[in-house]
Design a protein around this motif. Structure first.
Motif, PDB file in Angstrom:
ATOM      1  N   PHE A  85     -28.505  10.146 -23.726  1.00 29.08           N
ATOM      2  CA  PHE A  85     -28.127  11.395 -24.391  1.00 29.08           C
ATOM      3  C   PHE A  85     -29.348  12.297 -24.548  1.00 29.08           C
ATOM      4  N   ILE A  86     -29.251  13.480 -23.987  1.00 32.18           N
ATOM      5  CA  ILE A  86     -30.371  14.416 -23.985  1.00 32.18           C
ATOM      6  C   ILE A  86     -29.899  15.787 -24.466  1.00 32.18           C
ATOM      7  N   ASP A  87     -30.689  16.401 -25.344  1.00 31.61           N
ATOM      8  CA  ASP A  87     -30.430  17.778 -25.760  1.00 31.61           C
ATOM      9  C   ASP A  87     -31.127  18.732 -24.798  1.00 31.61           C
ATOM     10  N   VAL A  88     -30.423  19.763 -24.382  1.00 28.79           N
ATOM     11  CA  VAL A  88     -31.043  20.759 -23.502  1.00 28.79           C
ATOM     12  C   VAL A  88     -32.166  21.478 -24.256  1.00 28.79           C
ATOM     13  N   ALA A 101     -35.137  14.335 -14.941  1.00 35.23           N
ATOM     14  CA  ALA A 101     -34.396  13.243 -15.588  1.00 35.23           C
ATOM     15  C   ALA A 101     -33.027  13.054 -14.946  1.00 35.23           C
ATOM     16  N   ILE A 102     -32.353  14.141 -14.637  1.00 37.35           N
ATOM     17  CA  ILE A 102     -31.046  14.070 -13.996  1.00 37.35           C
ATOM     18  C   ILE A 102     -31.156  13.388 -12.633  1.00 37.35           C
ATOM     19  N   LYS A 103     -32.196  13.738 -11.885  1.00 34.85           N
ATOM     20  CA  LYS A 103     -32.428  13.137 -10.571  1.00 34.85           C
ATOM     21  C   LYS A 103     -32.689  11.642 -10.692  1.00 34.85           C
ATOM     22  N   LEU A 104     -33.539  11.257 -11.642  1.00 34.02           N
ATOM     23  CA  LEU A 104     -33.850   9.845 -11.853  1.00 34.02           C
ATOM     24  C   LEU A 104     -32.625   9.069 -12.305  1.00 34.02           C
ATOM     25  N   LYS A 107     -30.257   8.367  -9.482  1.00 34.48           N
ATOM     26  CA  LYS A 107     -30.820   7.362  -8.580  1.00 34.48           C
ATOM     27  C   LYS A 107     -30.665   5.954  -9.157  1.00 34.48           C
ATOM     28  N   LYS A 108     -30.759   5.826 -10.474  1.00 33.18           N
ATOM     29  CA  LYS A 108     -30.761   4.521 -11.131  1.00 33.18           C
ATOM     30  C   LYS A 108     -29.416   4.161 -11.779  1.00 33.18           C
ATOM     31  N   ASN A 109     -28.362   4.902 -11.456  1.00 29.91           N
ATOM     32  CA  ASN A 109     -27.024   4.627 -11.995  1.00 29.91           C
ATOM     33  C   ASN A 109     -26.960   4.730 -13.516  1.00 29.91           C
ATOM     34  N   VAL A 110     -27.656   5.710 -14.049  1.00 28.39           N
ATOM     35  CA  VAL A 110     -27.605   6.004 -15.475  1.00 28.39           C
ATOM     36  C   VAL A 110     -26.681   7.194 -15.689  1.00 28.39           C
ATOM     37  N   ASP A 111     -25.741   7.071 -16.611  1.00 28.75           N
ATOM     38  CA  ASP A 111     -24.873   8.191 -16.967  1.00 28.75           C
ATOM     39  C   ASP A 111     -25.601   9.039 -18.000  1.00 28.75           C
ATOM     40  N   LEU A 112     -25.994  10.237 -17.610  1.00 32.73           N
ATOM     41  CA  LEU A 112     -26.758  11.113 -18.487  1.00 32.73           C
ATOM     42  C   LEU A 112     -25.839  12.196 -19.035  1.00 32.73           C
TER      43      LEU A 112
END
Length: 209
Positions: A85-88, A101-104, A107-112
């Motif tokens: 969970f990230i605040d813009v 962060a979105i790119k990473l 790539k790592k199968n993390v739901d952001l």
């Protein structure tokens, strides 16, 4: 053979093993942790845990989550999941950090899940629908305080808002439609917006009181 996460930690092997959602949040922020931990009391499909780490930059938060996934021996192929969970926010240079962060995460199968400008937009949508373009996080919190007295980021609001969850889901999806109709498809550019409803929907679809 991939070791199923928690076999040695979850006790009774005859009991159906719960899937884990490991969540990552910014720094020492308690807002998301207090909110999502309460779902452990309402559902039986997922067990919600939180990664450790004090990073506040988006890439650092994702990396902390990945470290936690390794430690917990998560099995993403069999239903475990990573949620970040990230605040813009309005910090200088934030967009570049977010895109990295979105790119990473992809790539790592993390739901952001982004909230713009902050997580409190999700809370506010439990009470009202608005397309107002906020200028600061404090502005969002000030409006939220009209519905939740003495609101602070450390306040446990779950019991105060859970009854309005259906309203929040409808308002958030309506907001998504608004941005789509106006041609704003980039999550970083959508203000106000929040993707929190996606993970909440995933949890409650597999829950029982």
């Amino acid at each position: 053979m991939v070791k199923r996460v928690g076999q040695k930690k979850r006790g009774n092997p005859s009991r159906k093993t719960k899937k884990i959602i490991l969540m990552g949040t910014e720094g020492s922020n308690q807002t998301e942790r207090k909110y999502f931990s309460m779902f452990n009391k309402l559902q039986n499909e997922y067990r919600i845990l939180f990664s450790k780490g004090n990073n506040t930059d988006p890439v650092g938060v994702v990396n902390d989550l990945l470290k936690g996934a390794k430690k917990e021996e998560l099995d993403l192929k069999h239903g475990d999941a990573l949620a970040c969970f990230i605040d813009v926010d309005f910090k200088s240079g934030r967009e570049k950090e977010l895109r990295e962060a979105i790119k990473l995460a992809k790539k790592k199968n993390v739901d952001l899940y982004l909230s713009n400008p902050c997580f409190e937009i999700w809370y506010l949508l439990h009470f009202r629908y608005s397309t107002k373009s906020y200028c600061s996080n404090d502005e969002v919190i000030k409006e939220l305080s009209a519905y939740i007295q003495d609101y602070s980021k450390s306040k446990d609001v779950f019991g105060l808002i859970i009854g309005n969850l259906e309203t929040a889901m409808k308002n958030t999806k309506k907001l998504e439609d608004y941005h789509f109709e106006n041609g704003t498809l980039d999550a970083i550019k959508k203000i106000p917006s929040t993707e929190v409803y996606k993970i909440v929907d995933k949890i409650i679809q597999n829950s029982s009181d």
